[in-house]
Design an enzyme around this catalytic site. Structure first.
Site, PDB file in Angstrom:
ATOM      1  N   LYS A   1      19.566 -17.801   4.994  1.00 13.38           N
ATOM      2  CA  LYS A   1      19.880 -18.867   4.307  1.00 13.38           C
ATOM      3  C   LYS A   1      18.902 -20.169   4.817  1.00 13.38           C
ATOM      4  O   LYS A   1      18.796 -20.233   6.025  1.00 13.38           O
ATOM      5  CB  LYS A   1      21.273 -19.411   4.380  1.00 13.38           C
ATOM      6  CG  LYS A   1      21.579 -20.585   3.266  1.00 13.38           C
ATOM      7  CD  LYS A   1      22.993 -20.841   3.376  1.00 13.38           C
ATOM      8  CE  LYS A   1      23.467 -21.781   2.423  1.00 13.38           C
ATOM      9  NZ  LYS A   1      23.419 -21.386   0.778  1.00 13.38           N
TER      10      LYS A   1
ATOM     11  N   SER B   1      24.589 -26.719   4.087  1.00 10.36           N
ATOM     12  CA  SER B   1      25.339 -28.037   4.266  1.00 10.36           C
ATOM     13  C   SER B   1      27.012 -27.943   4.565  1.00 10.36           C
ATOM     14  O   SER B   1      27.489 -26.913   3.948  1.00 10.36           O
ATOM     15  CB  SER B   1      24.793 -29.027   3.025  1.00 10.36           C
ATOM     16  OG  SER B   1      23.503 -29.158   3.109  1.00 10.36           O
TER      17      SER B   1
ATOM     18  N   GLU C   1      18.496 -16.754   0.632  1.00 11.86           N
ATOM     19  CA  GLU C   1      19.537 -17.583  -0.208  1.00 11.86           C
ATOM     20  C   GLU C   1      19.258 -19.176  -0.214  1.00 11.86           C
ATOM     21  O   GLU C   1      19.023 -19.719   0.764  1.00 11.86           O
ATOM     22  CB  GLU C   1      21.053 -17.386   0.169  1.00 11.86           C
ATOM     23  CG  GLU C   1      22.086 -18.173  -0.374  1.00 11.86           C
ATOM     24  CD  GLU C   1      23.509 -17.949   0.008  1.00 11.86           C
ATOM     25  OE1 GLU C   1      24.086 -19.045  -0.397  1.00 11.86           O
ATOM     26  OE2 GLU C   1      23.867 -17.043   0.703  1.00 11.86           O
ATOM     27  N   GLY C   2      19.491 -19.589  -1.293  1.00 12.07           N
ATOM     28  CA  GLY C   2      19.062 -21.371  -1.684  1.00 12.07           C
ATOM     29  C   GLY C   2      20.326 -22.025  -1.166  1.00 12.07           C
ATOM     30  O   GLY C   2      21.415 -21.372  -0.841  1.00 12.07           O
ATOM     31  N   ALA C   3      20.287 -23.208  -1.597  1.00 10.35           N
ATOM     32  CA  ALA C   3      21.524 -24.027  -1.502  1.00 10.35           C
ATOM     33  C   ALA C   3      21.677 -24.755  -2.835  1.00 10.35           C
ATOM     34  O   ALA C   3      20.670 -25.291  -3.355  1.00 10.35           O
ATOM     35  CB  ALA C   3      21.026 -25.316  -0.487  1.00 10.35           C
TER      36      ALA C   3
END
Length: 221
Positions: free
Chosen positions: A38, A42, A112-114
């Site tokens: 990732k 956050s 994996e994005g956010a």
């Protein structure tokens, strides 16, 4: 050139991490060299916790490094804003260089994005920019709920406009939806197939759905 597959969502809370972990395990079980990471996470504690997305991804492949997200921020906000609250700026060039160090040419790397595709990783950088820069394929995770069709089609339109290849759409069953009130549940995938018959699509409610996704990724590698 590394084989990068970026996992994005049509929104936050659609099950990206669960899907990415499942796909990573399926690839590993087939003897495919896979790494999952990732970029930025956050809403983390000061010390790394075992339920963090980045940790779950690392555990899914059994990898030694990285064992957590490449960057971690306390506030549950988009990375650009969460970093700002800590007096930081998100240095995306540095993060992307780190990503590429892990993504060796003979390894399939799941990134994996956010949040969603256009959620700001930095004030001038989104996951779409990362994918376009590095020639990555994109897996799109969409929650099976009302609004999914609009969010998914907007995401696919953005990918197409940027020349980013969509490996497929994964329609994920998520918890907490009142299926009596939301009559779109269980119908969204069929409607998306009708509206956009060219996009590869699978539902996590389908047994062995990971087999389908592994097929997509092997076909495009």
């Amino acid at each position: 050139m590394p084989d990068l597959v970026i996992v994005t969502g049509t929104d936050t809370g659609v099950g990206k991490t669960w899907v990415t972990c499942a796909v990573a395990r399926a690839l590993s079980e087939r003897g495919i060299d896979v790494l999952a990471l990732k970029l930025a996470e956050s809403g983390t504690a000061e010390s790394v916790q075992q339920d963090e997305d980045g940790v779950l991804l690392a555990n899914a492949t059994g990898q030694d490094c990285p064992t957590a997200a490449l960057r971690r921020y306390r506030a549950p906000l988009t990375p650009a804003d969460a970093a700002r609250l800590e007096g930081l700026e998100v240095d995306m060039p540095a993060i992307e260089r780190e990503m590429l160090r892990h993504a060796t040419p003979h390894r399939l790397t799941l990134v994996e994005g956010a949040g969603g595709l256009l959620a700001p990783l930095a004030t001038d950088r989104t996951l779409l920019d990362v994918a376009a820069t590095h020639g990555a394929r994109m897996l799109v995770v969409a929650a099976d709920r009302l609004g999914m069709l609009n969010h998914t089609l907007l995401t696919l339109t953005a990918l197409d406009g940027a020349g980013v290849s969509c490996a497929g759409v994964i329609v994920n069953t998520v918890d907490g939806i009142n299926t009596t009130a939301d009559r779109s549940v269980g119908r969204n995938a069929a409607m998306l197939r009708e509206v956009d018959p060219g996009v590869p699509l699978v539902e996590t409610a389908t047994p062995d759905w990971t087999e389908t996704v592994v097929g997509w990724l092997q076909l495009g590698s």
